[in-house]
Design an enzyme around this catalytic site. Structure first.
Site, PDB file in Angstrom:
ATOM      1  N   GLU A   1       2.458  -6.365  -0.307  1.00  0.00           N
ATOM      2  CA  GLU A   1       2.458  -5.985  -1.722  1.00  0.00           C
ATOM      3  C   GLU A   1       3.267  -6.987  -2.525  1.00  0.00           C
ATOM      4  OE1 GLU A   1       3.969  -2.164  -2.742  1.00  0.00           O
ATOM      5  OE2 GLU A   1       2.894  -1.132  -1.136  1.00  0.00           O
TER       6      GLU A   1
ATOM      7  N   GLU B   1       6.197   2.140   3.316  1.00  0.00           N
ATOM      8  CA  GLU B   1       7.601   1.893   2.979  1.00  0.00           C
ATOM      9  C   GLU B   1       8.486   3.044   3.465  1.00  0.00           C
ATOM     10  OE1 GLU B   1       7.978   0.887  -1.171  1.00  0.00           O
ATOM     11  OE2 GLU B   1       7.318  -1.144  -0.770  1.00  0.00           O
TER      12      GLU B   1
HETATM   13  C1  GLA Z   1       6.096   0.017  -3.461  1.00  0.00           C
HETATM   14  C2  GLA Z   1       5.013   0.982  -3.020  1.00  0.00           C
HETATM   15  C3  GLA Z   1       3.812   0.956  -3.896  1.00  0.00           C
HETATM   16  C4  GLA Z   1       4.188   0.852  -5.350  1.00  0.00           C
HETATM   17  C5  GLA Z   1       5.082  -0.317  -5.561  1.00  0.00           C
HETATM   18  C6  GLA Z   1       5.495  -0.463  -6.999  1.00  0.00           C
HETATM   19  O1  GLA Z   1       5.952  -1.250  -2.968  1.00  0.00           O
HETATM   20  O2  GLA Z   1       4.619   0.771  -1.701  1.00  0.00           O
HETATM   21  O3  GLA Z   1       3.077   2.128  -3.668  1.00  0.00           O
HETATM   22  O4  GLA Z   1       4.850   2.024  -5.726  1.00  0.00           O
HETATM   23  O5  GLA Z   1       6.262  -0.109  -4.812  1.00  0.00           O
HETATM   24  O6  GLA Z   1       6.398  -1.503  -7.166  1.00  0.00           O
END
Ligand code: GLA
Length: 678
Positions: free
Chosen positions: A298, A142
């Protein structure tokens, strides 16, 4: 179909690992993302690497037939790195340091961070390039998630280099930024600083360039790591996880650099409309790289931790949202994370394996979903839709600058246009304004405040060659420098459309929706000031009444057909909606921004005018809380609404392997129907 999630074995004693693997097999896990936040464990000190634990878990996963999405671990530098090189820490616009202690405490342009990241990735790839468990590589995590922009001295130096490459000579920059306004003229690039906190409005062209620079700087981190991985001989696809319509990165410019798109998405289970926001995000992800299936990298199995209230997903909702991703082009459904953490700020974020273990509803649903997805046939990539909705990050950045006639939340408005089409079960691609549009029957290009010459030409040519182009207020205001063109507003499109624009006519705004939430939040106009302003503008249009918000533009028609007229307020009697035949097609311009109901009515009219069909015959009778999505000849039906619904559809239920002529769905039930003609 990839099924699995982030796996953080470093958070657990090693005796837990065999149980992880056994339960992963029970859940149908095919793929896990390893190492995202493992930098501190992989490299406990500069020049010191500890691979044995990673060797062991990679070996266990491989022996179990579970593929690994190998993360490069650069997402969060360890304390030894930030202590040795505190200068790598990012700074806010106020100059405050963002200290270590959470994650992502680095300036993307810091030479120390970049060197350490390169060393880590080089060592990691050298060790594992031939490891048979690795099915894909996952750069960083991210990028930019928490630090949307860094204002440090590193950023200042890199910004100057970026500007010099863009403008060549400082006078070119002075012209583009209009620096003769307020005595801002620069004589060297060295005088330029990022748009840090300052007494009053920053130079908007400079802010726009700083956002471009920031996106490029983050992308450069990706490209640097990707090139190291490739140079080492890795043959697996490489990605980094996107965050939907993330404001700090122009994913249109990023997408060509990724082998496939992956995305993280957390719709709010408390918001009954959040599935529509998720649908937009999924269509955007598919559209960024239309020929390659993307992966939902995710999602949460149930509750998360970072909203004020973190509701669990309702029974069945996890599967419904997962099916939505697959229907909208994903070939992978993954989670954050495999096993719920016991400590740390995310300990309430439900994993695939919740803290309460395998006796839970969430676990049962995770296992069931793994089984169901595993039984799906191989799916073709989604076909091109017939309707395109234009979404442009550069415009988003420019329209978000201050000092405009009215504050517009571009993302919320694009979502509002999307929702209007979604409610009618129209399949939508999201497109860049300069992309080839020729395949679409209808192109909706809302609020392109920043319109490049190339985009203007592209849109006009699209219409001239038989397309239906729908434009609306606050379009074609500035060029790519955020400056007005000569000859007034609508300077590039106006002459073609046969109109000119006198003034923007801001209305008292409705309550702003927050970015990323359903545009439903903007419905209803409340008078927010006691002043004389009007809060909406009524328009008589071909489909009936429409209520406009935000702007009631004063447009004058020189050579176009007037289809709608303002019927209230200062603009009463003036043209509000015009159409113009261009070549074999048409362009329409609406001089206001419709409310939800108005947008639904207007898009229904545009869809009918352009001859666009809904996803399946009879879709008009399907409630708007049911999604009807075609992935080639495979149709996904998903009921997000509370009421059971029966949908007529001829085909074969691919899971039950049974012919059907109708399908009844309870809340969150979904079916996959093959509608290939017999
Ligand atoms: C992001 C991050 C993860 C986690 C999620 C929690 O997507 O990539 O590591 O912290 O948020 O919502």
């Amino acid at each position: 179909m990839h099924y699995g999630g982030d796996y953080n074995p470093e958070q657990w004693p090693e005796h837990v690992w065999p149980e992880d693997i056994r339960l992963m097999k029970e859940a149908g896990v095919t793929t896990v993302t390893l190492g995202v936040f493992a930098w501190a464990r992989i490299q406990p000190a500069e020049g010191v690497f500890e691979w044995e634990w990673l060797d062991r878990i990679l070996g266990l996963l491989h022996a179990a037939g579970i593929g690994v999405d190998m993360a490069t671990a650069t997402a969060s530098p360890p304390p030894w790195a930030t202590s040795a090189y505190p200068d790598m820490l990012p700074r806010t616009a106020d100059g405050a340091i963002l200290w270590p202690g959470s994650r992502q405490a680095y300036a993307p342009t810091s030479p120390e961070y970049r060197r350490l990241a390169r060393e880590l990735v080089t060592a990691l790839v050298d060790r594992y390039v031939d490891h048979p468990a690795i099915v894909m590589w996952h750069v960083n995590n991210e990028l930019g998630c928490h630090v949307h922009a860094d204002y440090s001295d590193h950023a200042a130096r890199a910004f100057r280099v970026w500007l010099q490459a863009k403008y060549g000579h400082i006078d070119e920059l002075n012209t583009a930024w209009g620096t003769d306004f307020w005595s801002q003229r620069y004589t060297t690039f060295d005088q330029i600083v990022p748009p840090r906190s300052m007494p009053y409005s920053p130079n908007s062209s400079g802010v726009l360039d700083f956002k471009r620079f920031t996106s490029d700087a983050l992308l450069d981190l990706y490209k640097t790591e990707r090139d190291i991985i490739r140079a080492a001989g890795a043959t697996q696809p490489i990605t980094t996880n996107f965050m939907g319509a993330f404001p700090a990165a122009d994913y249109w410019s990023w997408a060509p650099e990724l082998d496939f798109i992956s995305d993280d998405n957390y719709p709010d289970p408390n918001d009954p409309e959040s599935f529509r926001g998720a649908a937009f995000t999924r269509d955007l992800m598919r559209s960024l790289k239309p020929d390659v299936p993307w992966i939902l990298m995710e999602q949460a199995s149930s509750a998360i931790n970072w909203r004020p209230t973190n509701a669990p997903k309702a029974p069945g909702q996890l599967a419904a949202l997962s099916a939505q991703a697959v229907g909208r082009g994903a070939d992978g459904v993954m989670f954050f994370q495999w096993r719920q953490s016991r400590r740390g700020s995310e300990k309430f974020l439900t994993g695939m394996l919740p803290h309460s273990g395998t006796r839970t509803r969430v676990w049962r649903e995770v296992v069931e979903l793994g089984r169901t997805l595993g039984e799906l046939p191989k799916l073709e990539p989604s076909k091109r839709a017939n309707v395109a909705l234009v979404f442009d990050w550069q415009n988003w950045w420019a329209i978000s600058n201050r000092d405009h006639p009215v504050e517009l939340d571009y993302l919320a408005l694009v979502q509002r246009w999307y929702d209007a089409l979604h409610r009618q079960h129209i399949q939508i691609d999201i497109v860049h304004p300069e992309h080839d549009l020729s395949a679409y029957q209808l192109v909706i290009a809302p609020h392109l405040y920043l319109l490049t010459d190339a985009a203007a030409t592209n849109l006009v040519e699209y219409a001239e060659q038989g397309g239906h182009l729908l434009l609306s207020a606050f379009t074609d205001v500035v060029d790519e420098t955020d400056g007005f063109r000569e000859h007034g507003y609508l300077a590039t499109l106006g002459p073609t459309l046969g109109i000119w624009l006198e003034e923007y006519g801001a209305l008292v705004p409705p309550p702003q929706a927050s970015a990323g939430t359903s545009a439903g939040d903007t419905a209803g106009t409340l008078r927010t000031s006691g002043g004389p302003g009007e809060d909406s503008a009524a328009v008589a249009a071909p489909w009936g009444e429409l209520r406009g918000e935000y702007l009631a533009e004063v447009i004058h028609v020189t050579d176009a057909d007037i289809l709608g007229t303002f019927t209230s307020g200062r603009n009463q009697g003036l043209p509000a909606f015009i159409t113009k035949s261009l070549g074999t097609g048409q362009a329409h311009y609406l001089a206001t921004i419709p409310d939800d109901a108005g947008m639904t009515a207007l898009t229904a009219w545009a869809v009918a005018t352009a001859g666009v069909e809904a996803t399946i015959p009879g879709a008009a009778q399907v409630p708007d809380t049911v999604e009807v999505i075609a992935r080639g000849e495979i149709v996904f039906l998903i009921n997000h609404g509370a009421a059971a619904t029966t949908i007529p559809i001829e085909g074969v239920d691919v899971t039950a392997d049974q012919p059907v002529s109708q399908v009844t769905l309870e809340q969150f039930e979904w079916r996959v129907i093959d509608v290939t003609p017999a």
